[in-house]
Design a protein around this motif. Structure first.
Motif, PDB file in Angstrom:
ATOM      1  N   GLU A   1      27.441   0.805  -2.350  1.00  0.00           N
ATOM      2  CA  GLU A   1      27.787   0.524  -3.747  1.00  0.00           C
ATOM      3  C   GLU A   1      29.303   0.450  -3.916  1.00  0.00           C
ATOM      4  OE1 GLU A   1      27.137   2.409  -8.234  1.00  0.00           O
ATOM      5  OE2 GLU A   1      26.261   3.404  -6.477  1.00  0.00           O
ATOM      6  N   ASN A   2      29.990   1.419  -3.345  1.00  0.00           N
ATOM      7  CA  ASN A   2      31.452   1.437  -3.464  1.00  0.00           C
ATOM      8  C   ASN A   2      32.084   0.240  -2.762  1.00  0.00           C
ATOM      9  OD1 ASN A   2      31.393   3.845  -4.922  1.00  0.00           O
ATOM     10  ND2 ASN A   2      31.566   5.120  -3.079  1.00  0.00           N
TER      11      ASN A   2
ATOM     12  N   ARG B   1      31.447  -2.988  -4.843  1.00  0.00           N
ATOM     13  CA  ARG B   1      32.299  -2.990  -6.039  1.00  0.00           C
ATOM     14  C   ARG B   1      33.753  -3.259  -5.659  1.00  0.00           C
ATOM     15  NH1 ARG B   1      29.504  -1.205 -10.490  1.00  0.00           N
ATOM     16  NH2 ARG B   1      27.736   0.200 -10.127  1.00  0.00           N
TER      17      ARG B   1
ATOM     18  N   GLU C   1      29.419  -7.513  -8.685  1.00  0.00           N
ATOM     19  CA  GLU C   1      28.807  -6.729  -9.754  1.00  0.00           C
ATOM     20  C   GLU C   1      27.545  -6.053  -9.234  1.00  0.00           C
ATOM     21  OE1 GLU C   1      26.968  -7.345 -14.255  1.00  0.00           O
ATOM     22  OE2 GLU C   1      28.232  -8.903 -13.346  1.00  0.00           O
TER      23      GLU C   1
ATOM     24  N   THR D   1      24.532  -3.007  -9.931  1.00  0.00           N
ATOM     25  CA  THR D   1      23.862  -2.234 -10.968  1.00  0.00           C
ATOM     26  C   THR D   1      22.968  -1.187 -10.318  1.00  0.00           C
ATOM     27  OG1 THR D   1      23.829  -4.180 -12.408  1.00  0.00           O
ATOM     28  CG2 THR D   1      22.355  -2.359 -12.989  1.00  0.00           C
TER      29      THR D   1
END
Length: 288
Positions: free
Chosen positions: A77-78, A81, A86, A88
């Protein structure tokens, strides 16, 4: 780069469920559960590997790519990003419906929804197949594979190989078709990317593959298809690149299910990328 271990699951939007349920149950031998306008197919110890949703048009709803730990999921996730993508986090309802501990999602090339997850729920009861079969080849190899049409096949290939740990397996270029095959574990390919050929449009879901443990499973399924007059996209044949012996059932929603045995496995230490000029060694003739 994010280490993807397998295609854990897939979801497909479909225009009808009744004939699909029959194919998954009585032809493929999956354990099928119907929940209103949703259909779930179980093929191993996991709660389900495939989900189908009644919709107005057919499309790939999502594909679930597994990572090796919760820490790996957080790191993914990091990283995504940090690259400006994007991302979620899944809601509690989405995690429950997918039967996973945690999940994030993003949009890939051609708007394909990619779900990264960890912690697939395992069932306490053994698989109850729809017909007698020797079983499905999953485990570390994952569900099977999916094939997608892409507006820009080269750009899509870069996306999956630069952001995720997909590696190039080989290519097949024939007629008007150009196909790139990618793997993330020893399965010959988990993902295949094609140009929008043979009437396909960018982002279109072409087919999914289920692999079984015996050629007899394939032969008996083929007998059922012939006896019942179930439509096929391609008849029984053997592929050039992965050497899978298989046939393709045509669903009423428009995508195909490849049902096969005996695919080649990749060893990255001594694998040579090849280019083939035909998809079949024999058979796999297009059906009217």
């Amino acid at each position: 780069m994010i280490n993807v271990t397998q295609l854990g699951y897939a979801g497909v939007n479909v225009v009808e469920l009744d004939s699909l349920q029959h194919v998954l149950d009585k032809v493929c031998g999956a354990e099928v559960r119907r929940d209103g306008e949703r259909l779930y197919a179980r093929v191993d110890e996991r709660h389900h590997r495939l989900a189908f949703y009644k919709a107005d048009t057919m499309s790939l709803a999502y594909m679930g790519l597994e990572v090796e730990s919760l820490d790996a999921l957080r790191a993914a996730e990091n990283e995504l990003r940090g690259k400006g993508l994007e991302v979620t986090r899944a809601t509690a309802a989405e995690r429950e419906e997918r039967a996973v501990l945690d999940m994030i999602h993003l949009r890939g090339p051609d708007g394909v929804r990619i779900e990264l997850f960890f912690g697939a729920v395992l069932e306490k009861l053994p698989l109850k197949p729809g017909r007698a079969i020797s079983g499905f080849v999953t485990g570390e190899l994952g569900l099977g594979h999916v094939v997608l049409a892409c507006a820009d096949r080269d750009a899509a290939t870069r996306f999956y190989t630069e952001h995720f740990s997909f590696r190039l397996t080989d290519y097949i270029f024939w007629s008007e078709a150009e196909a790139t095959f990618l793997h993330c574990n020893p399965r010959h390919h988990t993902l295949a990317l094609m140009n929008p050929c043979f009437g396909m449009v960018p982002g279109q879901f072409n087919h999914l593959m289920l692999q079984v443990k015996s050629i007899d499973d394939v032969g008996r399924a083929y007998d059922i298809v012939l006896e019942e007059g179930i439509p096929m996209v391609m008849n029984l044949g053997r592929h050039t690149n992965d050497q899978m012996t298989s046939f393709y059932v045509k669903t009423e929603s428009g995508f195909a299910i490849e049902y096969g045995y005996g695919g080649v496995e990749v060893d990255d230490h001594d694998w040579d990328v090849k280019v083939f000029n035909a998809p079949a060694l024999w058979g796999h003739a297009l059906q009217a």
